[in-house]
Design an enzyme around this catalytic site. Sequence first.
Site, PDB file in Angstrom:
ATOM      1  CB  VAL A  13      49.265  43.413  51.804  1.00 27.66           C
ATOM      2  CG1 VAL A  13      48.963  43.690  50.335  1.00 27.66           C
ATOM      3  CG2 VAL A  13      48.308  42.365  52.350  1.00 27.66           C
ATOM      4  CB  VAL A 129      36.631  41.625  46.487  1.00 23.90           C
ATOM      5  CG1 VAL A 129      35.681  40.438  46.624  1.00 23.90           C
ATOM      6  CG2 VAL A 129      35.923  42.908  46.862  1.00 23.90           C
ATOM      7  N   GLY A 131      41.261  38.481  47.824  1.00 26.11           N
ATOM      8  CA  GLY A 131      42.725  38.360  47.827  1.00 26.11           C
ATOM      9  C   GLY A 131      43.278  38.412  46.419  1.00 26.11           C
ATOM     10  CE  LYS A 202      37.115  40.744  51.855  1.00 26.17           C
ATOM     11  NZ  LYS A 202      37.591  39.549  52.583  1.00 26.17           N
ATOM     12  N   GLY A 306      46.269  36.745  52.503  1.00 22.21           N
ATOM     13  CA  GLY A 306      47.678  36.396  52.571  1.00 22.21           C
ATOM     14  C   GLY A 306      48.522  37.399  51.810  1.00 22.21           C
TER      15      GLY A 306
END
Lengths: 434, 434
Positions: A13, A129, A131, A202, A306
């Site tokens: 990230v 939360v 992505g 989350k 991702g």
Amino acid sequence: MAFKVGLLGLGTVGTGTAQILLDPAGRHPLLKELEIHRVGVRSPDKPRAVQFPEGVLTADLEAIVSDREIEIVVELIGGLEPARSLILQAIAHGKHVVTANKAVIARHGAEIFTAANEKGVYVMLEASVGGGIPVIQPLKQSLGANRIQSVTGIVNGTTNYILTRMQREGADFGEVLADAQQLGYAEADPTADVDGLDAADKIAILASLAFGGRIDRDRVYAEGIRKVSAADISYAEKLGFTIKLLAIAKRERQNPEHSEDRLQLRVHPTLVPKTHPLASIDGVYNAIFIEGDPIGQVMFYGPGAGAGPTASAVVADLLNVAAVLKTETEPIPHPLIGCSHQHYCSIASMEEVVTRFYVRLLTEDQPGVIGQLGTCFGNHGVSLESVVQTGMRDRLAEIVLVTHDVREGNFNSALADIQTMSAISTIPSLLRVL
Amino acid sequence: MAFKVGLLGLGTVGTGTAQILLDPAGRHPLLKELEIHRVGVRSPDKPRAVQFPEGVLTADLEAIVSDREIEIVVELIGGLEPARSLILQAIAHGKHVVTANKAVIARHGAEIFTAANEKGVYVMLEASVGGGIPVIQPLKQSLGANRIQSVTGIVNGTTNYILTRMQREGADFGEVLADAQQLGYAEADPTADVDGLDAADKIAILASLAFGGRIDRDRVYAEGIRKVSAADISYAEKLGFTIKLLAIAKRERQNPEHSEDRLQLRVHPTLVPKTHPLASIDGVYNAIFIEGDPIGQVMFYGPGAGAGPTASAVVADLLNVAAVLKTETEPIPHPLIGCSHQHYCSIASMEEVVTRFYVRLLTEDQPGVIGQLGTCFGNHGVSLESVVQTGMRDRLAEIVLVTHDVREGNFNSALADIQTMSAISTIPSLLRVL
């Protein structure tokens, strides 16, 4: 004049975030005013996918959170420590913070936001939360006119991937998990994902924003997907349901005895009617389904993890902070960005939750068993929607039943009685129905 | 100190907006600082669902847009005039404007935003697209890190309702439209909806935000659903598609001859693969599907119209403006809220669009027709994905074919040739494929 950013962590990230900031053409023009000043990593000499000028990479994370020139610190280390301490130090030094760390926010949010409010800085968490899916900012802002009634999410990509493959292949949990680990969709230690802990973090965050109060993370009920079997997925399918790991936050109708609404907060595998928008969210995708008055139902769908998607959310937060820095002349808490909750939300115990249940039982193959079950449930006020003897398994009769809405406490007492019945061998599955 | 709001129009959305503002408990706390100062209506003496103090209702709309105390004007009259003039007058008097009016923004946006920028006020339009679905603000803000590649929307509830019912009931357009009009889902004059004009307004607005430039609304290609038949819906279903009215804005790969990317902007009935998230958006619901780098694919889903949802979006904009008024000390354009586009986007002609096609033809029932078709398409560089003779209709052979990707200009020349072939009777349907 550029806003100087300090990056903590340069994993997937962090790298994705740096790549966006270093290549702003064709994106929001404000991005050109953000500059990566320093990047904290464990091994500054390791080869990297992105190149920085000499001296930008450092192993001294504390030097970043206290750097006088840095205005915004982006925490992408993950985990509780040293992330929590570094965030608190950054705040103490008057830095705004952007983080993708759901665990630290869900567990130490109260401490972090109290410190941030005292210092007049912002802590932004869109990437924590869903992505890349914009959901934190919409809850703070676009849905602000609404009284939120419920937030229901598929917020863990790993478990959704496993359940989707179990459904498509008729495979059992263990084999799909092993394969998912091999393919990199599940971690070597899959506990946080498959036991619902990540989803619980989350939903605690989403509930705090949706219902405007702090959430005690320890009060979030979390049940994972280890016990979901291929048999249950197949029976659910025949009954018109798809099994999903749902994270649910729901406002309960106000009880006359209580001065305040209570929240249900729970993560568990759930039978979702196939006509529900969440039923068709497959693979590693996430979706957050929100009900409010007067909007009705809205859903946000997208990649739940991702490098690219998560970096998109991190940079969205950076843009928000930069816009505030550009337009505000004094650091007062922005009413649509800052967090000002002081009280803790009241949370209902699972015993009090009202829901439908799916139960699979193995019984002696003798007449009258279904009648006995019906009577016993009836004695506890549990009414049945359907009871089907699906066939024989291990020389036992297999019965699948679905209840109407029932208080979970009542259901549990019925079940305790049923377990003492001589005709009942085992109760392999017990799942809730949306 | 409360921010004074002037409301133009008290129809369903105006009433919904007033109801939220008059009942702020349990919603965003900032709502308590918004006060309805005056409401402009045609007949102030008509009985209303909401009650206002004496003197709030007035028939003098110009008095509202020039009222010294009012800071924000909410335009909910709809249509081009007098909405456009009132918005411009409000801006000239230094008011911020919130509007749900897609037609006036799509057609007069350039004039309105130029005036707003000169005056240093904001024009907010979340409610103009997708009813309550947050999509304008996410495009301005949460997706700001991305290079947007495409925006594809089901943005007209009336046509989606009609297509959904045609699909479920196997009914033809005319009968479902008549029934929808009876039920209030379609207007007495359904032109704007069924001919795709409303969707074209909306995609022009979305494209402007997604691609950061002004859009010439007259360049948006609009084709409605009048010609979609029950037969095509049924064939599409067999081929694995659902027919939806899509509004598409897409960035074309940069052509070496052009210095700038060009946009495709088009509204037409489209065969959507059933596995695509847009395929399952049914009834009056809307959804906007966005592709960007690095986020990948996200989708926003919800109620596309109605008093409550649209009012939710109007009030979200009011909150945004109120937050700016509370935190900014001088009216500089906020980089995530204001509009600063100056140039017009370059738009590709439909001839240049590359897409797949679905064609249904009626031909003489003689050998070799499929061969002739294939040869003719081949001569124009159109390659076929599938050709199926579906049976006989009116003593003619019915052939359904789907092409691979082809430049629309090439496809049209092939079709012109095919129409001259003696074996071809008619070409009842021609649809694009997503």
